[in-house]
Design a protein around this motif. Structure first.
Motif, PDB file in Angstrom:
ATOM      1  N   VAL A  35       0.856  -1.182   0.000  1.00 23.40           N
ATOM      2  CA  VAL A  35       0.000   0.000   0.000  1.00 23.40           C
ATOM      3  C   VAL A  35       0.893   1.234   0.000  1.00 23.40           C
ATOM      4  N   LYS A  36       0.460   2.295  -0.696  1.00 27.56           N
ATOM      5  CA  LYS A  36       1.241   3.532  -0.740  1.00 27.56           C
ATOM      6  C   LYS A  36       1.379   4.127   0.648  1.00 27.56           C
ATOM      7  N   GLU A  37       2.565   4.627   0.936  1.00 27.07           N
ATOM      8  CA  GLU A  37       2.811   5.279   2.219  1.00 27.07           C
ATOM      9  C   GLU A  37       2.068   6.599   2.260  1.00 27.07           C
ATOM     10  N   GLY A  38       1.538   6.932   3.426  1.00 28.34           N
ATOM     11  CA  GLY A  38       0.832   8.190   3.617  1.00 28.34           C
ATOM     12  C   GLY A  38      -0.649   8.102   3.348  1.00 28.34           C
ATOM     13  N   THR A  39      -1.134   7.048   2.764  1.00 24.78           N
ATOM     14  CA  THR A  39      -2.568   6.890   2.507  1.00 24.78           C
ATOM     15  C   THR A  39      -3.255   6.350   3.759  1.00 24.78           C
ATOM     16  N   PRO A  40      -4.566   6.550   3.885  1.00 22.91           N
ATOM     17  CA  PRO A  40      -5.279   6.024   5.090  1.00 22.91           C
ATOM     18  C   PRO A  40      -5.144   4.506   5.214  1.00 22.91           C
ATOM     19  N   ALA A  41      -5.084   3.822   4.088  1.00 20.12           N
ATOM     20  CA  ALA A  41      -4.992   2.360   4.147  1.00 20.12           C
ATOM     21  C   ALA A  41      -3.640   1.888   4.645  1.00 20.12           C
ATOM     22  N   ALA A  42      -2.597   2.771   4.617  1.00 20.11           N
ATOM     23  CA  ALA A  42      -1.251   2.362   5.034  1.00 20.11           C
ATOM     24  C   ALA A  42      -1.101   2.294   6.544  1.00 20.11           C
ATOM     25  N   ALA A  43      -2.130   2.690   7.302  1.00 23.61           N
ATOM     26  CA  ALA A  43      -2.018   2.668   8.771  1.00 23.61           C
ATOM     27  C   ALA A  43      -1.834   1.252   9.287  1.00 23.61           C
ATOM     28  N   LYS A  44      -2.497   0.301   8.642  1.00 25.95           N
ATOM     29  CA  LYS A  44      -2.364  -1.091   9.079  1.00 25.95           C
ATOM     30  C   LYS A  44      -1.216  -1.803   8.397  1.00 25.95           C
ATOM     31  N   GLY A  45      -0.584  -1.170   7.420  1.00 27.20           N
ATOM     32  CA  GLY A  45       0.546  -1.795   6.756  1.00 27.20           C
ATOM     33  C   GLY A  45       0.135  -2.626   5.555  1.00 27.20           C
ATOM     34  N   ASP A  46       1.127  -3.325   5.005  1.00 29.63           N
ATOM     35  CA  ASP A  46       0.877  -4.169   3.849  1.00 29.63           C
ATOM     36  C   ASP A  46       0.126  -5.437   4.245  1.00 29.63           C
ATOM     37  N   PHE A  47      -0.307  -6.193   3.210  1.00 32.67           N
ATOM     38  CA  PHE A  47      -1.063  -7.421   3.443  1.00 32.67           C
ATOM     39  C   PHE A  47      -0.233  -8.608   2.941  1.00 32.67           C
ATOM     40  N   LEU A  48      -0.045  -9.610   3.815  1.00 29.37           N
ATOM     41  CA  LEU A  48       0.614 -10.864   3.426  1.00 29.37           C
ATOM     42  C   LEU A  48      -0.437 -11.948   3.401  1.00 29.37           C
ATOM     43  N   LEU A  49      -0.738 -12.453   2.198  1.00 26.60           N
ATOM     44  CA  LEU A  49      -1.833 -13.405   2.009  1.00 26.60           C
ATOM     45  C   LEU A  49      -1.305 -14.669   1.346  1.00 26.60           C
ATOM     46  N   SER A  50      -2.130 -15.713   1.386  1.00 24.89           N
ATOM     47  CA  SER A  50      -1.795 -16.951   0.676  1.00 24.89           C
ATOM     48  C   SER A  50      -3.059 -17.558   0.109  1.00 24.89           C
ATOM     49  N   SER A  51      -2.952 -18.094  -1.110  1.00 26.83           N
ATOM     50  CA  SER A  51      -4.103 -18.697  -1.781  1.00 26.83           C
ATOM     51  C   SER A  51      -3.602 -19.653  -2.849  1.00 26.83           C
ATOM     52  N   ASP A  52      -4.380 -20.720  -3.092  1.00 21.32           N
ATOM     53  CA  ASP A  52      -4.046 -21.651  -4.167  1.00 21.32           C
ATOM     54  C   ASP A  52      -4.308 -21.026  -5.544  1.00 21.32           C
ATOM     55  N   ARG A  53      -5.118 -19.945  -5.615  1.00 26.34           N
ATOM     56  CA  ARG A  53      -5.433 -19.277  -6.879  1.00 26.34           C
ATOM     57  C   ARG A  53      -4.647 -17.967  -6.997  1.00 26.34           C
ATOM     58  N   LEU A  54      -3.394 -17.973  -6.598  1.00 31.39           N
ATOM     59  CA  LEU A  54      -2.558 -16.780  -6.616  1.00 31.39           C
ATOM     60  C   LEU A  54      -2.486 -16.186  -8.023  1.00 31.39           C
ATOM     61  N   ILE A  55      -2.301 -17.007  -9.064  1.00 32.17           N
ATOM     62  CA  ILE A  55      -2.136 -16.515 -10.434  1.00 32.17           C
ATOM     63  C   ILE A  55      -3.372 -15.717 -10.861  1.00 32.17           C
ATOM     64  N   GLU A  56      -4.561 -16.261 -10.585  1.00 34.49           N
ATOM     65  CA  GLU A  56      -5.800 -15.583 -10.984  1.00 34.49           C
ATOM     66  C   GLU A  56      -6.001 -14.296 -10.202  1.00 34.49           C
ATOM     67  N   ILE A  57      -5.750 -14.345  -8.874  1.00 36.63           N
ATOM     68  CA  ILE A  57      -5.983 -13.162  -8.029  1.00 36.63           C
ATOM     69  C   ILE A  57      -5.077 -12.017  -8.474  1.00 36.63           C
ATOM     70  N   VAL A  58      -3.773 -12.281  -8.634  1.00 46.63           N
ATOM     71  CA  VAL A  58      -2.832 -11.215  -8.991  1.00 46.63           C
ATOM     72  C   VAL A  58      -3.122 -10.701 -10.411  1.00 46.63           C
ATOM     73  N   THR A  59      -3.479 -11.582 -11.338  1.00 50.36           N
ATOM     74  CA  THR A  59      -3.787 -11.163 -12.708  1.00 50.36           C
ATOM     75  C   THR A  59      -5.003 -10.232 -12.730  1.00 50.36           C
ATOM     76  N   LYS A  60      -6.098 -10.626 -12.080  1.00 43.98           N
ATOM     77  CA  LYS A  60      -7.297  -9.788 -12.051  1.00 43.98           C
ATOM     78  C   LYS A  60      -7.024  -8.477 -11.321  1.00 43.98           C
ATOM     79  N   LEU A  61      -6.217  -8.544 -10.236  1.00 44.55           N
ATOM     80  CA  LEU A  61      -5.882  -7.322  -9.507  1.00 44.55           C
ATOM     81  C   LEU A  61      -5.086  -6.367 -10.414  1.00 44.55           C
ATOM     82  N   TYR A  62      -4.152  -6.913 -11.170  1.00 45.12           N
ATOM     83  CA  TYR A  62      -3.323  -6.101 -12.081  1.00 45.12           C
ATOM     84  C   TYR A  62      -4.201  -5.465 -13.171  1.00 45.12           C
ATOM     85  N   ARG A  63      -5.046  -6.243 -13.811  1.00 39.66           N
ATOM     86  CA  ARG A  63      -5.890  -5.730 -14.905  1.00 39.66           C
ATOM     87  C   ARG A  63      -6.918  -4.736 -14.393  1.00 39.66           C
TER      88      ARG A  63
END
Length: 1126
Positions: free
Chosen positions: A1039-1067
């Protein structure tokens, strides 16, 4: 006790007599007969009051199962048949003979204590450590003897500490007199300590190679070969059990390795041999024959070879600041070698006990209850008895003394507590034997210490002479000299032996080795050499070898140390509330189902069991609290049966008075009834049995009467019910018959009326039909007459017409014939003219045709080849799949360009046809797949497994699933992707399930169970996504520094559908913000958690949960993800 639980007693279904106190008549023969009868019926336990007699069955019996443990749990004596389980509670157990199986009995008691204690991870760990300390100590302290395959060669006393709930907190183990002489020499038919054989049999080959050992027992002088293997004993399996037990108790791997190295060194010490050498000054000295063994020992314990070799060849004596170095001859060198082996093993054993105590000691300092378990060598009488047997039997004398004292004290205290008059009991007091051994001035141990410490020539013979001088007049001491002084000739008593009349019988001791074993002398040179070792364990075993802490004072003798240990043990036992287990061996063959009367009789005598029974029966043979006594015998008196409303004691008084039992046969205590003679108790039992039979008959009579009355009333009610139902059924049947009869009569009347009306109607119809028929016949006759007239007129007119038609036909056929002849003549002229024109043309153009024949033939041939080529290509066309790369072979070289162009055109046409089949949704999916290929192909090892899986997006069907109805109302935008992911906690690396939602402008994380939204981040606040190059599903969203969402920090996640999640997030980010987020693929990256940055590192390994990657916190700045190896 539950309402449905049946109360039982020791007296129910008794085989023989369960308590020897109730034996009648009391004699040695009846005592043995009762033991044999119970043994033959697999009843191996018998009581003498609170004492348990255990007869070794030499086989497994189904009496130690978890069901048995629960059956005996929280029960008291006399509630169930005799067993080893009930008398365990803040108590002490011991045995008094070698080979009787008491080591196994103590393990059963420990297992019972562990089974009845509480549960829980910490409690289970303490129980497991207490139980697993046994295999370790047995391996290092037990050995096979002629009487027992697992004989304890040391004494062990364990204090188990409990909290107020009865859960074990820990324990402390004390050991007494390890028989270390067994390390260097074993009697015929016996083995060394178990650990030597277990190590050689069960250690892996690489471990043996590292320890410089071989599996062949014959390679080692310290191992006896005649009994190296024992039937039914698997040394290899036992070695694995011991290593596992050491790990459970808390031994580190390097500690276990150090222990095995010391054991190997002891084993190899026996292979060192010496040869004599003469010096110039005439003194004899020794040298090591083969220095390879010495070299291997020095490598094992980390000591210089020259230092140990010198310690075996020289001895340094210090006195008043002077040092004198003397050489050792061969005999002295062997003595030094054996002394070192014995001391090294003995000190290692003591270190093991202390190390186990560190692991099992109680961690809390609260008040504790303590249960002591004593497992010590039993009384030993061998053919050749030496110093070890003398010390062991002395300990058993002390135990017998305290057993008699505590038994009498317990009996007297119970009498005083219950207000019963105490009468003095005569018994044999073995204090005179204990005094013969331990007296500080004239005792055998004191004289042995004095002989060891005095200057001058000291030997076993001088020690025996001193015994003959001082102890010759003692009634329990015998020797050849004392016998001869009384003019008695005893050829069973050799000159170098003495005999002591123990409580268990006479034992002959050979004085050879008494002085050396009591001295227990280890040359200072050897202890100093061991202290110089680089091996940490060996160095810690010899603190006396430290040159800075030299103590010139002579160390205490073995006899003195053991006497002090026994005194401490006796003092400890006197503070306990004891229960006793007396073990008996039924035969010398270690076989099941064999009961040798003479052997058992001998043990009964020296264990003093008959005397114990007499002590118990000296006053009152049986005692029981009032409540169970009244509960058992209340049916014998009408006033107490079936319920007694008053105090239990008054009920017992009324009961005994009604039964007219003589007053001198019983006495009333404060809480118990005391019965003097067993015959009185058996008389009560006989009356109770008869009364139970009468009550059973009465109950049967009442029950049968009730059953018959109940059956009669049931049959009566049934008869009335059946009669009522039958009457109802009969009336119904009668009504049905009357009703059916009325219906039949009605139907007949109606049928008769209907038939009468039908006949009248038929008559009227026949009359009407007759008039109609007559009229029809008349009209038919008139019509036929008119028809005949018309036919005659028609026939006349047709004859004229036929004649005219025939004439016209003949005329027409004649004209047709003429016309055909004329046409044939005209056609012949035309054909001849045509042939003439053709001939003329052919003559004019023949020359021109021959000039252009080659070109025509060529064009015709090419045309036919092309036609054949296209027809064959049509039959061999490939499939319509765009990925099909097959194409028919080129038939002619001149068609190369055409063949290639046709292939290109066909492929373009085929791809167009394939694209025409795509829907808009399918095109979008392929665009995403293409995007995923560009980002992850050949970069992420997880990508190949995702190629065949279609991207579905909304896996949870948020809008349709009623479980997520609340969440669906909270999300107003269209959901692009919905799936379950695991959010990684940076504190411990554990995963928490979350719902991952991706919309057009943001992504959200929601609780899986409640549907509550935990985090919502606009897509414009995202900067990048990081993941490893391996097969795991972990990824970080930054998450960008200084934004309201950055108060909790970055997100470390795990999923068996990593390829699909990151692709859809990117697009989606690119479509929404017109900016690309960075995709970073690395096996090590940083993640911002609130104010701290944490490194996430991916390593290949073997996760605990099998084939799934696992995250584990290493420290505050590192999370390590273990990914299965491909």
């Amino acid at each position: 006790m539950s309402k449905m639980e049946v109360k039982t007693s020791l007296l129910d279904n008794m085989i023989g007599v369960g308590d020897m106190v109730l034996l009648e008549p009391l004699a040695e023969e009846s005592f043995l007969e009762n033991l044999k009868k119970r043994f033959d019926h697999n009843e191996i336990y018998t009581y003498i009051g609170s004492v348990v007699i255990s007869v070794n069955p030499y086989r497994s019996l189904p009496i130690y199962s978890p069901e048995k443990v629960e059956e005996y749990r929280n029960r008291n004596f006399y509630e169930l048949s005799p067993h080893i389980f009930p008398p365990t509670g803040q108590s002490l157990m011991w045995s008094h003979s070698s080979g009787l199986g008491f080591s196994e009995a103590s393990k059963l008691v420990m297992s019972y204590v562990a089974a009845v204690c509480g549960k829980g991870a910490e409690v289970n760990q303490v129980k497991e450590q207490l139980l697993q300390s046994n295999p370790v100590l047995e391996a290092f302290g037990n050995a096979k003897t002629v009487r027992n395959d697992n004989s304890s060669r040391f004494g062990k006393y364990m204090d188990i500490e409990f909290d107020f709930k009865g859960d074990p907190l820990g324990g402390v183990i004390s050991n007494y007199l390890l028989e270390k002489s067994r390390v260097v020499k074993q009697p015929r038919g016996e083995r060394n300590f178990h650990v030597f054989y277990q190590l050689l049999s069960g250690a892996p080959d690489d471990m043996l190679k590292k320890l410089n050992l071989e599996r062949d027992f014959s390679k080692y002088n310290y191992l006896g070969l005649d009994s190296a293997t024992v039937n039914g004993v698997d040394d290899a399996a036992n070695f694995r059990t011991v290593r596992n037990a050491m790990q459970i108790v808390g031994f580190m791997d390097d500690e276990t390795q150090s222990v095995l190295e010391v054991v190997s060194a002891v084993l190899k010490l026996g292979n060192i041999e010496f040869k004599p050498e003469s010096r110039v000054n005439g003194l004899d000295e020794s040298r090591v024959k083969d220095k390879n063994e010495l070299k291997e020992i020095c490598e094992l314990i980390g000591i210089e070879q020259t230092v140990l070799e010198r310690a075996f060849s020289f001895r340094t004596v210090e006195a008043k600041q002077e040092k004198v170095s003397t050489t050792l001859n061969v005999a002295q060198a062997y003595y030094a070698r054996d002394a070192l082996a014995k001391n090294l093993y003995s000190r290692l054993f003591s270190w093991l006990v202390n190390r186990i105590n560190e692991s099992i000691k109680a961690q809390t300092k609260t008040r504790k209850k303590v249960m002591g378990v004593l497992d010590i060598y039993g009384f030993e009488i061998f053919e050749d008895n030496s110093f070890e047997q003398f010390i062991i039997n002395y300990c058993n004398e002390k135990l017998q003394q305290i057993f008699i004292e505590l038994t009498l004290r317990e009996e007297q205290e119970e009498y005083i507590r219950e207000g019963i008059e105490w009468t003095h009991i005569d018994y044999f007091n073995n204090a005179i034997i204990c005094d013969l051994i331990e007296n500080n001035t004239n005792g055998i141990l004191a004289m042995l210490d004095e002989e060891c410490l005095r200057p001058g020539t000291v030997s076993d013979e001088t020690f025996l002479e001193k015994l003959n001088q001082i102890c010759a007049g003692h009634e329990h001491f015998e020797s050849r000299m004392s016998k001869n002084s009384k003019f008695l000739n005893d050829h069973t008593l050799p000159h170098n032996c003495f005999r002591i009349q123990h409580y268990a019988g006479k034992v002959l001791y050979r004085v050879e080795g008494f002085v050396d074993k009591n001295n227990d002398l280890l040359y200072r040179d050897l202890s100093q050499a061991m202290w110089k070792a680089s091996h940490n364990l060996v160095k810690s075993l010899f603190p006396d070898g430290n040159p800075t802490k030299i103590n010139l004072k002579r160390p205490p003798t073995a006899g003195f140390q053991f006497k002090a240990s026994v005194a401490t043990l006796m003092k400890n036992l006197l503070t306990k509330n004891p229960n006793y287990i007396r073990c008996i061996k039924p035969n010398d063959k270690k076989a099941a189902h064999i009961f040798t009367d003479s052997l058992v009789c001998h043990q009964v005598r020296y264990l003093g069991l008959m005397e114990n029974v007499r002590v118990r029966r000296a006053g009152y043979a049986f005692r029981q609290t009032y409540e169970p006594c009244l509960e058992r015998y209340k049916m014998l008196c009408k006033q107490t049966w079936p319920h007694w409303r008053g105090p239990a004691r008054e009920g017992v008084e009324v009961l005994l008075k009604d039964l007219q039992i003589p007053r001198e046969e019983y006495s009333y205590g404060r809480s118990k009834i005391f019965i003097r003679n067993p015959r009185t108790l058996f008389h009560l039992e006989d009356q109770r049995k008869q009364r139970l039979q009468d009550l059973a008959a009465l109950i049967q009579k009442i029950y049968r009467g009730w059953k018959c009355r109940t059956r009669f009333l049931l049959m009566k009610r049934s008869q009335i019910t059946v009669a009522a139902w039958y009457r109802r059924y009969a009336q119904q049947k009668k009504y049905q018959r009357i009703k059916s009869s009325a219906i039949v009569v009605q139907s007949y009347i109606r049928g008769w009326k209907s038939r009468k009306i039908l006949r009248e109607l038929k008559y009227q119809k026949r009359c009407t039909e007759a008039v109609t028929t007559i009229a029809a016949y008349w009209h038919g006759t008139q019509a036929r007459r008119e028809l005949r007239r018309l036919k005659d007129e028609a026939r006349s007119k047709r004859a004229v017409t036929v004649i005219w038609a025939s004439w016209q036909g003949t005329k027409a056929r004649r004209e047709l014939k003429r016309l055909k002849e004329e046409a044939r003549r005209k056609h012949a002229v035309a054909v001849i003219w045509a042939y003439w024109l053709g001939l003329k043309v052919r003559r004019d153009y023949r020359k021109f045709f021959r000039a252009n024949a080659g070109k025509k033939i060529y064009e015709f041939t090419i045309q036919r080849i092309m036609q054949k080529y296209f027809l064959e290509l049509k039959n061999k066309m490939p499939s319509m799949s765009p990925i099909d790369k097959t194409w028919p072979a080129r038939p002619y070289l001149f068609l190369e360009a055409t063949h290639t162009e046709l292939r290109r055109i066909f492929h373009l046409w085929r791809c167009k046809k394939y694209r025409d089949l795509f829907t808009e949704q399918k095109k979008a999916i392929y665009d995403e797949k293409l995007e995923a290929s560009e980002m992850f192909k050949d970069k992420k090892a997880l990508y190949p497994s995702s190629v065949g899986q279609p991207f579905q997006g909304d896996y949870l069907e948020i809008s349709k699933n009623p479980k997520y109805q609340k969440l669906s109302t909270l999300v107003e935008e269209k959901i692009i992707l919905a799936d379950i992911v695991n959010k990684i906690n940076r504190a411990n690396g554990k995963a928490t399930p979350r719902i991952f939602l991706l919309t057009k402008n943001s992504f959200l994380l929601a609780d899986q169970k409640s549907g509550q939204i935990k985090s919502s981040v606009p897509l414009s606040d995202l900067t990048s996504a990081s993941m490893s190059a391996q097969t795991d599903g972990f990824f970080a969203v930054r998450v960008k520094e200084g934004t309201p969402a950055a108060a909790k920090g970055d997100f470390l996640l795990s999923s068996d559908r990593l390829i699909e999640i990151v692709t859809k997030l990117y697009r989606t980010c690119l479509s929404s913000t017109k900016e690309k987020i960075n995709i970073e693929i690395s096996d090590e990256f940083l993640v911002q958690f609130k104010q701290d940055k944490v490194c996430v590192k991916f390593v290949q390994g073997s996760p605990k949960n099998g084939s799934v990657a696992a995250c584990k916190r290493k420290n505050n700045r590192l999370l390590e993800v273990a990914v299965p190896s491909p």
